[in-house]
Design a protein around this motif. Sequence first.
Motif, short mmCIF file in Angstrom:
data_model
loop_
_atom_site.label_atom_id
_atom_site.label_comp_id
_atom_site.label_asym_id
_atom_site.label_seq_id
_atom_site.Cartn_x
_atom_site.Cartn_y
_atom_site.Cartn_z
N THR A 30 0.70 -1.12 0.00
CA THR A 30 0.07 -0.07 0.17
C THR A 30 0.94 1.24 -0.25
OG1 THR A 30 -0.19 0.58 2.36
CG2 THR A 30 -1.56 -1.31 1.57
N GLY A 35 0.64 -4.57 3.64
CA GLY A 35 -0.33 -5.13 4.32
C GLY A 35 -0.43 -6.59 4.12
N ARG A 55 -1.12 -12.73 16.08
CA ARG A 55 -1.78 -11.51 16.59
C ARG A 55 -3.01 -11.93 17.49
NH1 ARG A 55 -2.97 -5.96 13.25
NH2 ARG A 55 -4.90 -5.14 13.95
N PRO A 60 -8.48 -5.51 16.49
CA PRO A 60 -9.40 -5.33 14.97
C PRO A 60 -8.47 -5.05 13.88
CG PRO A 60 -9.80 -3.53 16.26
CD PRO A 60 -8.70 -4.32 17.01
N ILE A 62 -7.96 -3.64 9.92
CA ILE A 62 -8.57 -2.44 8.85
C ILE A 62 -9.14 -3.00 7.64
CG2 ILE A 62 -7.99 -0.71 7.55
CD1 ILE A 62 -6.10 0.35 9.67
N HIS A 64 -10.28 -2.76 3.51
CA HIS A 64 -9.83 -1.98 2.41
C HIS A 64 -10.79 -2.02 1.31
CE1 HIS A 64 -6.09 -2.36 5.01
NE2 HIS A 64 -5.58 -1.41 4.32
N THR A 95 -8.18 6.30 7.56
CA THR A 95 -9.07 5.26 8.05
C THR A 95 -10.08 5.81 8.98
OG1 THR A 95 -7.45 3.62 7.91
CG2 THR A 95 -9.17 2.96 9.23
N TRP A 114 -17.93 -1.12 15.67
CA TRP A 114 -17.31 -0.27 14.91
C TRP A 114 -16.39 -0.71 13.67
CZ3 TRP A 114 -18.70 4.65 14.77
CH2 TRP A 114 -19.55 5.19 15.87
N ALA A 116 -13.14 -0.13 10.89
CA ALA A 116 -12.24 0.71 10.45
C ALA A 116 -12.10 0.25 8.87
CB ALA A 116 -10.74 0.30 11.06
N PRO A 139 -3.93 -6.03 7.80
CA PRO A 139 -3.16 -5.22 8.89
C PRO A 139 -1.80 -5.27 8.34
CG PRO A 139 -3.04 -7.55 9.46
CD PRO A 139 -4.09 -7.35 8.33
N VAL A 181 -6.01 6.83 11.91
CA VAL A 181 -7.40 6.21 12.17
C VAL A 181 -8.13 7.27 12.84
CG1 VAL A 181 -8.69 4.43 13.27
CG2 VAL A 181 -6.41 3.96 12.20
N ASP A 226 -11.33 0.58 24.77
CA ASP A 226 -12.53 0.62 23.49
C ASP A 226 -11.16 1.07 22.44
OD1 ASP A 226 -12.14 3.17 23.86
OD2 ASP A 226 -14.00 3.59 22.91
#
Length: 340
Positions: A30, A35, A55, A60, A62, A64, A95, A114, A116, A139, A181, A226
């Motif tokens: 990217t 990623g 991980r 969470p 992202i 794309h 993001t 939520w 991202a 990620p 973000v 959060d």
Amino acid sequence: MTLLLRPEREAQIERVCRLLNQCKAVALPTETVYGLAGLAQKEDSLAEIFSLKARPTLDPLIVHVENSQKVRSLVKTLSPMQEKFMELFWPGPLTILFEKNESIPDLCTANSPWVAIRSPKNPLFQKILANIQQPLAAPSANRFGRISPTCAQDVIDELGPFGLEAVLDGGRCEMGLESTVIKIDDKEKKIEIVRAGSLSAEDITKAAGPAYEIIFRKSGSGIMTDAPGQLEVHYAPRKPMYFFESLTQASLEDWLSKNNNSLSDISLLSIFPQAQIKAPHHTLSQSHSEKEAAANFFKTLRQLDNNSTKLIIAVGIGAQPTGLIKAIYDRLQRGSHKQP
Ligand code: TXA
Ligand code: MG
């Protein structure tokens, strides 16, 4: 052995798409960092991403997408401010958090309501998205907590030993720091910068206008808040790193002798030139360019982690950081040990 795929060969692009469609994770370039991509709506793909990176599933991913049109089918609501930010900054390193609908698996968002989402600018990533016609979770393509990769070889060094099947070689990442973000709260008229990144807080402030307050999420607030993923130790080299916002030759020598180290034990990393330090150091930008410093940051950190010195001493700019320097500070602070 990880396959190094060449984008100029159409058959290798097709191979990337085939692997993704088979729910395999593939590393893609990217404009920010590489990623580790997989189908965002397939649990098998998501599980492979978490496992290759080691991980925790509390952190969470992202998602794309090709463009803002593709967001509609993934979210419950879209506010005018979210639309405005997409229009202004997509494709690019921003993001945005949206309220997800049931088409996004809970595994992708670590059970958060939520999700991202960003639209990457890199033409190769865009080409894959256009071909696959599905959102891709990605990620940064490093083992959890480690330095983000900014070229294909970095990805192979990070994930090759753990069974990564393929990386698409898009050369060196143009920006070199992850996306910024944000979470937009229209009721409270607040925009929260959840993670500082390649789009500066100043650019976000300007776009938001005077009615919105910009607030920074405190980094290192821990995994159970959060702000999943905003762990205290992150972006870390293997050897110890210590970060000083400012440093002189005398304070450096003093610190070294107190800690039983000598100049030959350390690698010195500075963001901009530090004329007051006589010891040899690696400078991210000789010409005081924030962009150049950002582009060189992870690359240089990785080099210093791999050389034979015992530790890394990083030096700030000796002033309040703004723009991309703030994003570099965030990563230096989280990658460093506490001062002894
Ligand atoms: O530039 C980038 O953003 C790169 C490239 C590959 O697109 N991706 C990236 O992803 O940096 P990753 O997973 O290394 O970092 C994503 C961070 C998480 O650690 C977390 O802080 C935040 O984004 N994030 C993701 N989803 C979130 C959510 N639902 N709520 C809060 N924060 C979230
Ligand atoms: Mg990361």
